[in-house]
Every structure is written in structure tokens, then in C-alpha cells.
Design an enzyme around this catalytic site. Structure first.
Site, PDB file in Angstrom:
ATOM      1  N   CYS A 121       0.834  -1.198   0.000  1.00  0.00           N
ATOM      2  CA  CYS A 121       0.000   0.000   0.000  1.00  0.00           C
ATOM      3  C   CYS A 121       0.871   1.251   0.000  1.00  0.00           C
ATOM      4  O   CYS A 121       0.627   2.203  -0.755  1.00  0.00           O
ATOM      5  CB  CYS A 121      -0.925  -0.013   1.217  1.00  0.00           C
ATOM      6  SG  CYS A 121      -2.162   1.313   1.207  1.00  0.00           S
ATOM      7  N   CYS A 122       1.902   1.256   0.841  1.00  0.00           N
ATOM      8  CA  CYS A 122       2.818   2.394   0.883  1.00  0.00           C
ATOM      9  C   CYS A 122       3.576   2.538  -0.436  1.00  0.00           C
ATOM     10  O   CYS A 122       3.826   3.652  -0.900  1.00  0.00           O
ATOM     11  CB  CYS A 122       3.812   2.232   2.024  1.00  0.00           C
ATOM     12  SG  CYS A 122       3.126   2.494   3.678  1.00  0.00           S
ATOM     13  N   CYS A 130      -1.365   8.080   7.717  1.00  0.00           N
ATOM     14  CA  CYS A 130      -2.720   7.763   7.271  1.00  0.00           C
ATOM     15  C   CYS A 130      -3.585   7.362   8.468  1.00  0.00           C
ATOM     16  O   CYS A 130      -3.096   6.741   9.421  1.00  0.00           O
ATOM     17  CB  CYS A 130      -2.683   6.618   6.266  1.00  0.00           C
ATOM     18  SG  CYS A 130      -1.777   6.998   4.743  1.00  0.00           S
ATOM     19  N   CYS A 164      -3.525   3.672   9.565  1.00  0.00           N
ATOM     20  CA  CYS A 164      -2.313   3.053  10.120  1.00  0.00           C
ATOM     21  C   CYS A 164      -1.646   3.878  11.215  1.00  0.00           C
ATOM     22  O   CYS A 164      -0.460   3.679  11.500  1.00  0.00           O
ATOM     23  CB  CYS A 164      -1.306   2.794   8.989  1.00  0.00           C
ATOM     24  SG  CYS A 164      -1.954   1.848   7.600  1.00  0.00           S
ATOM     25  N   CYS A 195       7.565   3.916   5.843  1.00  0.00           N
ATOM     26  CA  CYS A 195       6.691   3.710   4.679  1.00  0.00           C
ATOM     27  C   CYS A 195       7.474   3.234   3.462  1.00  0.00           C
ATOM     28  O   CYS A 195       6.898   2.648   2.548  1.00  0.00           O
ATOM     29  CB  CYS A 195       5.938   4.991   4.341  1.00  0.00           C
ATOM     30  SG  CYS A 195       6.965   6.350   3.757  1.00  0.00           S
TER      31      CYS A 195
END
Length: 248
Positions: free
Chosen positions: A129-130, A210, A213, A236
Site C-alpha cells: 500500500c505504501c 494515514c 495506520c 513507509c
């Protein structure tokens, strides 16, 4: 020919690593403002940008840069998962500090639709995702620059305790002018220049990413312990030596 190219690349890596080490040693005795002036106006003139999360301490570095060059490109990675307070804070600081060149970066729409159609990648594979929402968008725009400024600090976590002021990641120089500063230094600068705090700081968020997280941090914990809490993930990925650079 391939061997020659590899030799040239190795030499460039070594020379740039040495340059980063020399600059880091030079900057160790300088103030953050003087580091920024030298990096922006001399060492990397016209070839440097600033990445900012517009998080808890971001106003300090943004204020310093605004007084040196308000037209410096400021990169903001919009992951579509920021707290709404962060987006409001970004807009507030942009207006208050007169930042003239805010560049908002987002994931490629096609890549996002293919790799995260359900919007749950942050839960099933946070590194991916990062990579999708931060690393790749930043890499694409950084093709235009040779150096970038970050707000990382040694006091934030054990993994940053030995952070140099200048790094070489194999493709770019990274300048960390606030590396030596403590939270007390940051607090004093906020007060001296009447900078507005991020609204989530008073709710226990000393480091803000985010909303999916990031959790509040208990007193006495590392400032970044609320990021990817209860997992082994601590970064990240945008500050990893992803280009194969040996760093310093």
C-alpha cells in the site's frame, strides 16, 4: 561496454557517498536555517525539493523554507487516507506561510484500481500500500531532481538515532536539516514564530500518517510508535535506499 558502465556507476556511487559524508560533517555544526540556505542556494541550486507530510512538526521546516525560497517545490503525498485534519492543516500552512509551489502527488489511478480494487491493501499488505501510494508517486516526480529535503529527526525513534544530516541513496541526496533537533527545540520554534500546531497533536499523535495506520502514542513511547502499531513495520519506504546506494 557493460563492465565499463558498471565501473562508472560504482565510481559515481562512491563519489556521491563521499560528498554526502563531507556535507554531513560540514552541516553538523550549522543551524538548520544555515543548512537549508547552503543546500538550496549553493550545493543543490535549482535541483532540490522538499517533501512534507504536513504532520506534527512539519510547520517548522516549512516556515524555514518559506523564508529562504517560498517558490521551492513542496511535495505532498496524498494517499487518499489522510486524516481530514491533515488536509485542512496543509491548506492552512500553505496560506499562512505563502508557499507558492505545493505539488500534490497521488497514486496512478490505473495501478490503484488494479492493485487495490477493494481499498483494503493497507490491511492485507501495508508495504504494498505504501509502495503504491507513496514510494512510486514520489519516485516518478523525483526523476526531475537530484536532492530533496526531509524533516526526519534522530529523536523520533531508535531506527533514526544515527541519522546523518546528508545521505546518498544511490540516486538522490537527502538533506535532513532538523536531524539534531529535539522536541524541545521544535516546541521553542513553534512558540517563537507563532506557528499553528497540527490539531491532532493535542489528541496524542506526535507522528501523523494515514488514519488507517496511525494510533495515539502513550507518554514515554517513541514518537513514531503509533505508526503501524502492533507490527514490525516502522517506515513507509520512501526513505529506504531503494536505488542500491550504500548511504553513509
Amino acid at each position: 561496454m557493460t563492465v565499463l558502465i558498471d565501473i562508472v556507476k560504482d565510481q559515481a556511487r562512491s563519489e556521491n557517498g563521499q560528498r554526502a559524508a563531507a556535507l554531513s560533517a560540514k552541516y553538523e555544526t550549522m543551524t538548520p536555517q544555515d543548512i537549508l540556505r547552503d543546500a538550496i542556494r549553493n550545493e543543490f541550486f535549482g535541483d532540490i525539493t522538499l517533501s512534507s507530510s504536513f504532520g506534527a512538526d512539519s510547520a517548522v521546516l516549512l516556515h524555514m523554507v518559506s523564508e529562504i525560497d517560498p517558490n521551492l517545490p513542496v511535495l505532498f503525498l496524498d494517499t487518499d487516507r489522510h486524516f481530514f485534519q491533515t488536509l485542512q492543516y496543509r491548506d492552512e500552512l500553505k496560506a499562512k506561510l505563502g508557499l507558492q509551489n505545493l505539488v500534490v502527488l497521488k497514486a496512478d489511478e490505473t495501478e490503484a484500481a488494479t492493485e487495490d480494487a477493494k481499498g483494503t491493501l493497507w490491511r492485507t499488505h501495508p508495504d504494498a500500500c505504501c509502495d503504491l501510494r507513496k514510494v512510486r508517486p514520489l519516485n516518478r516526480v523525483m526523476e526531475r531532481y537530484g536532492a530533496w529535503i526531509s524533516g526526519r529527526k534522530r529523536h523520533q525513534s531508535s531506527t533514526r538515532a544515527n541519522l546523518p544530516i546528508v545521505e546518498w541513496d544511490g540516486k538522490h541526496f537527502k538533506v535532513n536539516p532538523l536531524a539534531k533537533w529535539t522536541q524541545a527545540d521544535l516546541d521553542a520554534y513553534f512558540a517563537q514564530h507563532d506557528l499553528p500546531p497540527h490539531p491532532l497533536v493535542e489528541q496524542g499523535f506526535p507522528s501523523i500518517g494515514c488514519f488507517t495506520c496511525t494510533k495515539p502514542v502513550e507518554q514515554g513511547q517513541d514518537a513514531r510508535s503509533g505508526r503501524w502499531a502492533d507490527s514490525e513495520k516502522v517506515e513507509c519506504g520512501i526513505h529506504n535506499p531503494i536505488y542500491g546506494g550504500e548511504g553513509i
